[in-house]
Design an enzyme around this catalytic site. Structure first.
Site, mmCIF file in Angstrom:
data_model
loop_
_atom_site.group_PDB
_atom_site.id
_atom_site.type_symbol
_atom_site.label_atom_id
_atom_site.label_comp_id
_atom_site.label_asym_id
_atom_site.label_seq_id
_atom_site.Cartn_x
_atom_site.Cartn_y
_atom_site.Cartn_z
ATOM 1 N N HIS A 268 0.862 -1.204 0.000
ATOM 2 C CA HIS A 268 0.000 0.000 0.000
ATOM 3 C C HIS A 268 0.889 1.242 0.000
ATOM 4 C CE1 HIS A 268 -3.391 2.536 0.564
ATOM 5 N NE2 HIS A 268 -3.738 2.253 1.800
ATOM 6 N N HIS A 307 -2.615 -2.036 -9.696
ATOM 7 C CA HIS A 307 -3.584 -1.402 -8.793
ATOM 8 C C HIS A 307 -4.855 -2.235 -8.785
ATOM 9 C CE1 HIS A 307 -6.022 1.722 -6.911
ATOM 10 N NE2 HIS A 307 -4.891 2.290 -6.588
ATOM 11 N N ASP A 363 2.699 5.563 -6.671
ATOM 12 C CA ASP A 363 3.972 5.403 -5.956
ATOM 13 C C ASP A 363 5.181 5.278 -6.875
ATOM 14 O OD1 ASP A 363 2.010 3.538 -3.759
ATOM 15 O OD2 ASP A 363 3.044 5.390 -3.225
HETATM 16 C C1 SDX Z 1 -1.506 2.268 -3.355
HETATM 17 O O1 SDX Z 1 -6.278 0.975 -3.257
HETATM 18 C C2 SDX Z 1 -5.758 2.154 -3.477
HETATM 19 O O2 SDX Z 1 -6.405 3.055 -3.932
HETATM 20 C C3 SDX Z 1 -4.314 2.279 -3.067
HETATM 21 C C4 SDX Z 1 -3.628 3.594 -3.444
HETATM 22 C C5 SDX Z 1 -4.201 4.770 -2.674
HETATM 23 O O3 SDX Z 1 -4.103 5.885 -3.169
HETATM 24 O O4 SDX Z 1 -4.677 4.542 -1.532
HETATM 25 O O5 SDX Z 1 -3.764 3.840 -4.825
HETATM 26 C C6 SDX Z 1 -2.143 3.579 -3.078
HETATM 27 O O6 SDX Z 1 -1.483 1.428 -2.491
HETATM 28 C C7 SDX Z 1 -0.964 2.015 -4.738
HETATM 29 C C8 SDX Z 1 -0.405 0.560 -4.897
HETATM 30 C C9 SDX Z 1 1.045 0.575 -4.356
HETATM 31 N N1 SDX Z 1 1.574 -0.818 -4.323
HETATM 32 C C10 SDX Z 1 2.494 -1.236 -5.182
HETATM 33 O O7 SDX Z 1 2.923 -0.562 -6.111
HETATM 34 C C11 SDX Z 1 3.002 -2.647 -4.884
HETATM 35 C C12 SDX Z 1 3.071 -3.443 -6.183
HETATM 36 N N2 SDX Z 1 1.672 -3.634 -6.661
HETATM 37 C C13 SDX Z 1 1.064 -4.907 -6.328
HETATM 38 O O8 SDX Z 1 1.425 -5.482 -5.134
HETATM 39 C C14 SDX Z 1 -0.410 -4.970 -6.705
HETATM 40 O O9 SDX Z 1 -0.530 -4.453 -7.965
HETATM 41 C C15 SDX Z 1 -1.427 -4.310 -5.806
HETATM 42 C C16 SDX Z 1 -1.308 -4.738 -4.385
HETATM 43 C C17 SDX Z 1 -1.311 -2.823 -5.870
HETATM 44 C C18 SDX Z 1 -2.813 -4.698 -6.329
HETATM 45 O O10 SDX Z 1 -2.909 -6.050 -6.182
HETATM 46 P P1 SDX Z 1 -4.242 -6.863 -6.587
HETATM 47 O O11 SDX Z 1 -5.293 -5.980 -7.118
HETATM 48 O O12 SDX Z 1 -4.588 -7.754 -5.449
HETATM 49 O O13 SDX Z 1 -3.776 -7.658 -7.828
HETATM 50 P P2 SDX Z 1 -3.118 -9.077 -7.739
HETATM 51 O O14 SDX Z 1 -2.059 -9.089 -6.677
HETATM 52 O O15 SDX Z 1 -4.207 -10.083 -7.671
HETATM 53 O O16 SDX Z 1 -2.385 -9.144 -9.157
HETATM 54 C C19 SDX Z 1 -3.022 -9.640 -10.298
HETATM 55 C C20 SDX Z 1 -1.886 -10.249 -11.114
HETATM 56 C C21 SDX Z 1 -1.090 -11.302 -10.332
HETATM 57 O O17 SDX Z 1 -0.507 -12.157 -11.310
HETATM 58 P P3 SDX Z 1 -1.167 -13.642 -11.530
HETATM 59 O O18 SDX Z 1 -1.227 -14.300 -10.160
HETATM 60 O O19 SDX Z 1 -2.543 -13.367 -12.092
HETATM 61 O O20 SDX Z 1 -0.242 -14.343 -12.485
HETATM 62 O O21 SDX Z 1 -0.927 -9.232 -11.445
HETATM 63 C C22 SDX Z 1 0.311 -9.546 -10.846
HETATM 64 C C23 SDX Z 1 0.031 -10.535 -9.719
HETATM 65 O O22 SDX Z 1 1.179 -11.344 -9.473
HETATM 66 N N3 SDX Z 1 0.840 -8.287 -10.304
HETATM 67 C C24 SDX Z 1 2.103 -7.908 -10.420
HETATM 68 C C25 SDX Z 1 2.154 -6.654 -9.830
HETATM 69 N N4 SDX Z 1 0.934 -6.320 -9.372
HETATM 70 C C26 SDX Z 1 0.120 -7.353 -9.672
HETATM 71 N N5 SDX Z 1 3.182 -8.521 -10.968
HETATM 72 C C27 SDX Z 1 4.334 -7.819 -10.904
HETATM 73 N N6 SDX Z 1 4.473 -6.600 -10.353
HETATM 74 C C28 SDX Z 1 3.399 -5.989 -9.810
HETATM 75 N N7 SDX Z 1 3.534 -4.774 -9.273
#
Ligand code: SDX
Length: 428
Positions: A268, A307, A363
């Site tokens: 997050h 996201h 971010d």
């Molecule tokens: C913020 O919710 C909000 O509004 C949050 C925010 C706010 O203003 O409050 O916008 C702020 O938290 C932004 C997000 C910051 N976090 C990151 O940048 C960390 C990296 N991102 C991921 O961890 C992920 O994208 C999340 C946590 C942000 C979202 O995760 P989801 O929606 O649960 O998606 P998921 O984990 O189910 O991913 C779907 C697929 C998966 O692959 P498969 O299992 O389908 O093969 O996408 C892949 C994930 O492995 N994936 C990524 C990835 N994010 C998702 N693969 C590589 N790198 C990534 N960053």
């Protein structure tokens, strides 16, 4: 003639049910009438991490994840970031309308008059180890503030709520700066009422022996915009936490400490700090392909990408990317920006990220600007918390005023052992 209803046939009983559709949702409670027998509890929805569950209605922030749209009370984030000050945005989020000049001046004075914290907080902060993470200090000290304002428990009183909300908006930067100064072994710097909200934060962070701190105007403006870009984001993890804790009628200081704790997580708000570690680890453009390969092999995430809601470019990331150019022109370029831009370019052309609709989020670039401003990595999530404080508070107050809301208490699907008799230790 079509009706806004859903007809459900329960194939276990052959019975059909009709449930209303409103705002693209059905009420989960309407499913409870679907039973196989009179003593049956009835159907629930099962939705780990609430991926398809609306926990509330809200009038504060609108996001269209597919189109990459973000609006605060209907105003597009691009316009608000360019034309409004952060305190104007705080007023907008909390009151629903942009303030007129008189309202804004009055609000600015109110916030300015509440920036100091009780001197006991200095002793509290002095109790932390020299290397305590500033987020650990922030969430602890903001929770401790509840002990200085016991009347804050009276969450049903609108006037009292607003006083506490103003105090929190005003004091969070002070606590954040104190945490930084403690970390650096520097004496704390008291607020300077002559400076703007962002300017005063820079003053409390960076003033040394000069008689009066003068913030760099480009940095002051960029920081004000960054606070605005982080101000609210509907029902994200930390805001949902603020609402859940607020639903038990806890005071706003305690609820905000819980929200800050949720923000601290690397998935997050902690992602901005992780992005810099990631870019440093990559080290050069030449090593990007190997890094991308490791991510696709599941060895880690591309931090700052992806996201839960945005399946398009995060509109905040676009504004921040433009802001970075302005800041770097003013105070010098962060060399990691070249790696970040190349990394974004390669990722956006790679099927793995395209298929999963992974784009830069808020971010991805913010940490690069903070680092260029001299903000250390472990303060980056703290700055996210400063920006998000008004959003947490606006959402908290909206919850308290929502007649549909009550204490949050989700159900579960129990898959554990069925009833069994206790076994004495000599028989185990
Ligand atoms: C913020 O919710 C909000 O509004 C949050 C925010 C706010 O203003 O409050 O916008 C702020 O938290 C932004 C997000 C910051 N976090 C990151 O940048 C960390 C990296 N991102 C991921 O961890 C992920 O994208 C999340 C946590 C942000 C979202 O995760 P989801 O929606 O649960 O998606 P998921 O984990 O189910 O991913 C779907 C697929 C998966 O692959 P498969 O299992 O389908 O093969 O996408 C892949 C994930 O492995 N994936 C990524 C990835 N994010 C998702 N693969 C590589 N790198 C990534 N960053």
């Amino acid at each position: 003639m079509s009706k806004d209803t859903l007809t459900i046939t329960d194939n276990r009983t052959g019975k059909t049910y009709e449930v209303d559709i409103a705002n693209g949702t059905i009420k989960a409670m309407d499913l409870r009438k679907i039973k196989v027998s009179e003593e049956d509890f009835g159907l629930m929805t099962y939705d780990p991490a609430f991926q398809n569950t609306a926990s509330t209605s809200s009038k504060i922030t609108f996001i269209d994840g597919d189109k990459g749209i973000l609006e605060y009370r209907g105003y597009p984030i691009e316009q608000v970031a360019e034309k409004a000050s952060f305190l104007e945005v705080v007023w907008l989020l909390q009151n629903g309308e942009l303030p007129n000049a008189k309202q804004l001046e009055g609000f600015r004075n109110q916030v300015t008059m509440h920036t100091m914290v009780h001197e006991n907080m200095r002793e509290f902060i002095d109790g932390f180890r020299y290397d305590a993470h500033p987020m650990g200090i922030l969430l602890s000290t903001v929770g401790a503030l509840s002990t200085f304002y016991p009347e804050a428990k009276n969450v049903g009183d609108a006037t009292n709520r607003r006083i506490q909300m103003t105090r929190l908006v005003a004091k969070i930067p002070t606590l954040a700066a104190y945490a930084y100064r403690h970390r650096r072994g520097l004496p704390i710097v008291y607020p300077d009422n002559d400076l703007s909200y962002a300017g005063n934060f820079l003053n409390m962070m960076f003033k040394m022996t000069e008689p009066k701190y003068r913030p760099n105007p480009a940095v002051e403006k960029a920081l004000d915009v960054l606070f605005t870009l982080h101000a609210d984001h509907e029902q994200n993890c930390s805001t949902s936490t603020m609402r859940v804790v607020g639903s038990s009628k806890a005071d706003p200081y305690s609820a905000l400490a819980a929200a800050a704790a949720a923000l601290y997580g690397p998935l997050h708000g902690g992602a901005n700090e992780e992005v810099i570690y990631m870019l440093r680890k990559i080290g050069s453009k030449e090593r990007i392909p190997d890094f991308i390969k490791s991510v696709k092999a599941g060895e880690g995430k591309l931090m700052g990408f992806g996201h839960r809601v945005y399946k398009n470019y995060d509109p905040r990331a676009k504004v921040i990317k433009r802001l970075a150019d302005e800041v770097f022109d003013a105070i010098g370029k962060n060399p990691l920006i070249d790696i970040a831009i190349e990394l974004e370019k390669i990722a956006l052309e790679d099927e793995y990220f395209v298929k999963r609709k992974l784009y830069p989020n808020v971010d991805f670039y913010s940490g690069l600007i903070y680092e260029a401003m001299g903000i250390p990595l472990d303060m980056m999530t703290v700055l996210f918390a400063i920006g998000r404080t008004p959003g947490w508070l606006a959402q908290w107050e909206e919850l308290l005023n929502d007649p549909e809301q009550k204490i949050a208490r989700p159900r579960q699907v129990y898959l554990g052992p069925s009833r069994r008799e206790f076994v004495s230790i000599d028989k185990r």
